[in-house]
Structure formats: C-alpha cells, structure tokens
Design an enzyme around this catalytic site. Structure first.
Site, short mmCIF file in Angstrom:
data_model
loop_
_atom_site.label_atom_id
_atom_site.label_comp_id
_atom_site.label_asym_id
_atom_site.label_seq_id
_atom_site.Cartn_x
_atom_site.Cartn_y
_atom_site.Cartn_z
N LYS A 58 3.43 7.14 0.40
CA LYS A 58 4.12 5.88 0.68
C LYS A 58 5.36 5.73 -0.20
O LYS A 58 6.41 5.29 0.26
CB LYS A 58 3.16 4.70 0.47
CG LYS A 58 2.08 4.61 1.55
CD LYS A 58 0.97 3.60 1.22
CE LYS A 58 -0.17 3.70 2.23
NZ LYS A 58 -1.32 2.83 1.90
N GLN A 102 -3.51 -0.35 -3.16
CA GLN A 102 -4.20 0.72 -2.45
C GLN A 102 -5.70 0.47 -2.52
O GLN A 102 -6.23 0.21 -3.59
CB GLN A 102 -3.83 2.08 -3.08
CG GLN A 102 -4.43 3.27 -2.36
CD GLN A 102 -3.85 3.46 -0.96
OE1 GLN A 102 -2.67 3.26 -0.72
NE2 GLN A 102 -4.71 3.82 -0.01
N ASP A 125 1.72 -5.71 3.18
CA ASP A 125 0.65 -4.89 3.76
C ASP A 125 -0.26 -5.75 4.66
O ASP A 125 -1.13 -5.23 5.36
CB ASP A 125 -0.17 -4.27 2.61
CG ASP A 125 -0.90 -2.99 3.02
OD1 ASP A 125 -0.48 -2.34 4.01
OD2 ASP A 125 -1.89 -2.64 2.35
#
Lengths: 288, 288
Positions: A58, A102, A125
């Site tokens: 990412k 994450q 996200d």
C-alpha cells in the site's frame, strides 16, 4: 453460434489503473497548489508477514501516486489503550489526511475501539461505525474500500441496479454488510447470505447480481449462476482461487470479475482516491 | 379438522404491558436508591397535531411508569442550528438520561444533524448513526424502538431465526434497515425489499419471516404468505389497516401480529425500557 457463452470480464486491474492515474494527477495538483502532499498514516501492530507485505504494498502504491505515507509500526505487545492513543493522535495531526489501521491486529486488541479512534474525515479505509452508517443512509462520507471498488466496477460496466436482485454472500463489517447497503442505496433488492443460510444455491439462482465475499474457495458453483447474471468475486483464497467457481460461472454469467485482477486491485485504488479526497477536504480544496 | 388454519396472534399489547411493568419496577428502584427518577427529554418542533399527540402519549406513558419527562416545545421557525444546540445541551445535561426528538421536524430542518446531536448513551430512541452501526455490528448500544420491539416479539414467541429467510419490506433508517440488521445478527438470511423491488410477491412467497414496514395498506397479500410463516406488520395506515392483508394472511401464517395491538405497542415499551436502562447506565447502576 456457440452453445457455450462466455462472460465478459470486469477488468478491475485496468479500471484501478485509470483511477490511480487520476488520483496521482490530483495528488500532484494538491502538492503544487498547497505545498503539502496528501499523507496516509499506516498503523501496523506486530510483524505478521502477510500484514507487513500488505502495508508495504500500500505504501509503495501511495509513493507511486504522489501520496506520502507515514508508517507507524507498533510492537505486538501494544495494548488497546496504547493503540487508541496512537490513532487518536493521528486523528488530531493536521499533517495526516488519512489513517489506515492494518488488521487483524491480534486477539488481545479491541479492534473496534481502535477503529473508532479514527476520525470520520480521515477514515479513508471506511472502517468506522460512522462510515458504515453513512454508507447505509447515503450520507457523505468515505466508503469501505472493497465495497467502494465493487460499486465502481458495476458503474464502469453500466450494470443497472435498480430493481435487480443482488445477493451478497458474506456479512463482514467491512465487506459484506457495507456492499449490501451500497447496493440497497442504488435501489437493488438485497439479500444477505452467510454461513448459516439454509439453501444458498437456491438463493444464488435468483440473483441478477452476485457478490461473493466470504473467503471460501469455489463456494458458489457455476451451475447456480442465473444465465446473464453479473458476478463479483471478492474472495481471494490460496492458489488465486475466488469464492466462485470461475470456469463454470463464466459460461453462464454476462459479466464476471476474474481472480486475481478483478475486485482486488479496486480496493487499493479506492484507498488512494479517498486519501487524496480527504486531503482535498482537509486542505479546503473540495471540488467534488 | 378444519381446512382453514388460523395463525396464532403475536400479542404485542400484552407483551408491552409486561415490559412496561418491569420497567416501572426498575424506575421505582432507581428513584428510591438514588433519589433521582429516570428522565426522558422530549423535543418537538412546531405543532403538527399528530406529533403533539404522539409526544403527549409518550409522556403520559412515562409518567405512569415513574419516568420523568422534560418537554421542550420549539416553534416551527426553529432553525437546524438552534435545534442542534438545544439537543446538544440536553446531551450534556446530567439530569436528562434519554432524548427523544419527535420527527418529522419539518422540511427546513436537517433531521440527520439534529439526530446526531443526541449522544449515543442518551439515544433511547435508537436514531443516531452510532446506534445503527451498533445494531449492525452487534455492539452494545440502544436499538431503534420498533425494530427492538419486533425482535422482542420474535423472542417471546420462540421464533427461531438462524438460517431462516427473513424478508423485510421497507428500508427506512429507523425501521426497515435496522430490523434487517438485527435479524442478520441473529443469523437469519435477510432480504430487503422496497418500492423499486421488481417482483415483491415472489420474494414474499420465499419468506419464513415477513416484516412489513413500508406504510402501504395491504401491500402484502395473504396469498403470498408461505404457509407456516411468521408475519410482523409494522405498518399502520388510516383505518387501522396494516401493510399486510391480515384476514387473508392469518389463514396461512403460523404467527401474525394484529394491527393495532401487535408491533405498535412494543415501540413505546422499548422506548421506556431503554430510558430506564440509560438512567441505570448513567447513574452507575448497570445490572445487565
């Protein structure tokens, strides 16, 4: 005339590339105009190899698109309180426009508490309760990345949703549930199926649109795909196998995403696009 | 043996009475123990006769159950900013345990902004984005009252939900959407139908559980009810008519809510129970 039809592929890889190109152009404009590059904070607890790889990927994509990233690696012994404090500080930090935690973070962490420390305007996200409700109520906000990518694929391939029966297989907080809500907001009739669903094949057979988001290899058989249906496979299982039996399904579907190269690449494209959007919003450059 | 079966009635009126009795007992205990009665603030913008009646009824039920209410009537000229400020002040006021904003508030008000000024711990009507997400993710929080009432009816009548196909007709933010999420959390397979659904009868025919929440008189025909299904009618249309054709549906259903006296009374019971729960939480008396 062949008796075997073959579905058109929904090429997420290509669409994602175009989105990332546009995103990079915007990121460059923002940097030029404000002297500040969009910045994504990535938070990683522990050193799980898969998670390390995902975050590295990412960040590499960010760099290529002109998005800065600030990586915050935390030891696996990090407590929920420490993680929440770290994320809350990033939420207050004007130099950070988007925050990615994450996950999974490990069993000792209250992941929901950690997600909720992300301020909604930095939730690029799409993992907070606020973002979920915003998706559900068609309010402004960021979308969960994979659901957002699925909706963009449907849009790019001109799939009509109003009045169509969409069957979502899976009900996770960042995939199944939000994609169902986004489809409902577009006037689809939406059915949520999951591990406890009694007769999954019978329900799949009724679907004009199938979204597979469950993580079980080839759970959805080709023979159950309604001829002419649109199939989006967000499953990604070992050996590049999706949740749908691709070879069989493509002989019946009208449109289908390959695995890999379908839904997967869209997820990161949405993440990058939303990070740049967040920077625009926070730097006072709203153009949408 | 008759050829005409008749469904058992799900008597919300009786269940609601029992819940309100328990709630009154708890409210009295709280008052005795702390010297403070649970307090619900009711906010009403304008003088719409139906809304005035609803609020008066809710306050009367509070009084009977030993719950104080503080009524805040606002002129119809109230702006969104003024309404938000009023509600935000109630959210900060330690003397108020629950907040009910009677809606609709009128077209000039941003109702979502007003709802979001209710702090989640006082959202006893279950209207905030936080409460919706909490329902969706099975997290602690208050439920929307009518959906909560429907779930309690299902529980009281021992209706198994896991693996059953529940069809929710309607997708409003405080009824259709949350009840679907609550059913999904109980492992039902859930289908959301609405005004754009192409073949509603065909989908209703597959339902083990039907929740009608759309406000269209007798939209759901008895002939489409699967024999043995469980039918919950949250519709309340002029002339005491629900969204389901009751007389026809009861010859096929196993369990059905009457209109009135089914789902309706449960809504206020949940409101009162949650107000007392909120007081318990805020006064440090958590017992659940």
């Amino acid at each position: 005339m062949s008796t075997t039809r073959t579905a058109q592929l929904m090429e997420g890889a290509g669409l994602a590339r175009r989105i990332i190109e546009e995103t990079a152009t915007k990121a460059a404009e923002i940097s030029r105009f404000t002297g500040t590059a969009p910045c994504l904070a990535t938070v990683l607890v522990g050193e799980d190899p898969a998670s390390v790889t995902y975050v590295r990927m990412k960040r590499a994509r960010c760099a290529k698109a002109g998005i800065q990233s600030r990586h915050i690696p935390l030891p696996s012994t990090t407590t929920t309180v420490e993680l929440v404090d770290t994320i809350a500080a990033l939420s207050r930090d004007p130099g950070v426009h988007g925050i990615l935690l994450q996950h999974p973070c490990g069993p000792h962490i209250d992941e929901r508490a950690a997600f909720e420390a992300i301020s909604p305007e930095k939730d690029v996200d799409g993992v907070t309760m606020h973002s979920f409700a915003a998706m559900s109520f068609a309010l402004p906000g960021f979308v969960s990345c994979t659901p957002g990518g699925i909706m963009q694929l449907l849009d790019a391939y001109d799939v009509e949703l109003a009045g169509k029966h969409a069957v979502v297989v899976g009900r996770s907080a960042i995939l199944g549930k939000p994609v169902g809500m986004l489809l409902l907001a577009k006037d689809a009739t939406v059915t949520y199926c999951h591990s406890r669903t009694t007769d999954l094949p019978a329900i799949v057979r009724e679907a004009d649109i199938v979204v597979a988001a469950v993580g079980r290899p080839r759970l959805i058989r080709g023979e159950d795909i309604k001829p002419g249906a649109v199939v989006l496979d967000a499953g990604y299982n070992p050996g590049n196998v999706g949740d749908v039996d691709f070879d069989a399904a493509r002989t019946r579907a009208r449109l289908i995403t390959p695995v890999p190269g379908g839904v997967g690449p869209m997820t990161i494209a949405v993440l990058l696009a939303q990070t740049v959007q967040a920077a625009e919003n926070q730097l006072g450059l709203q153009e949408r």
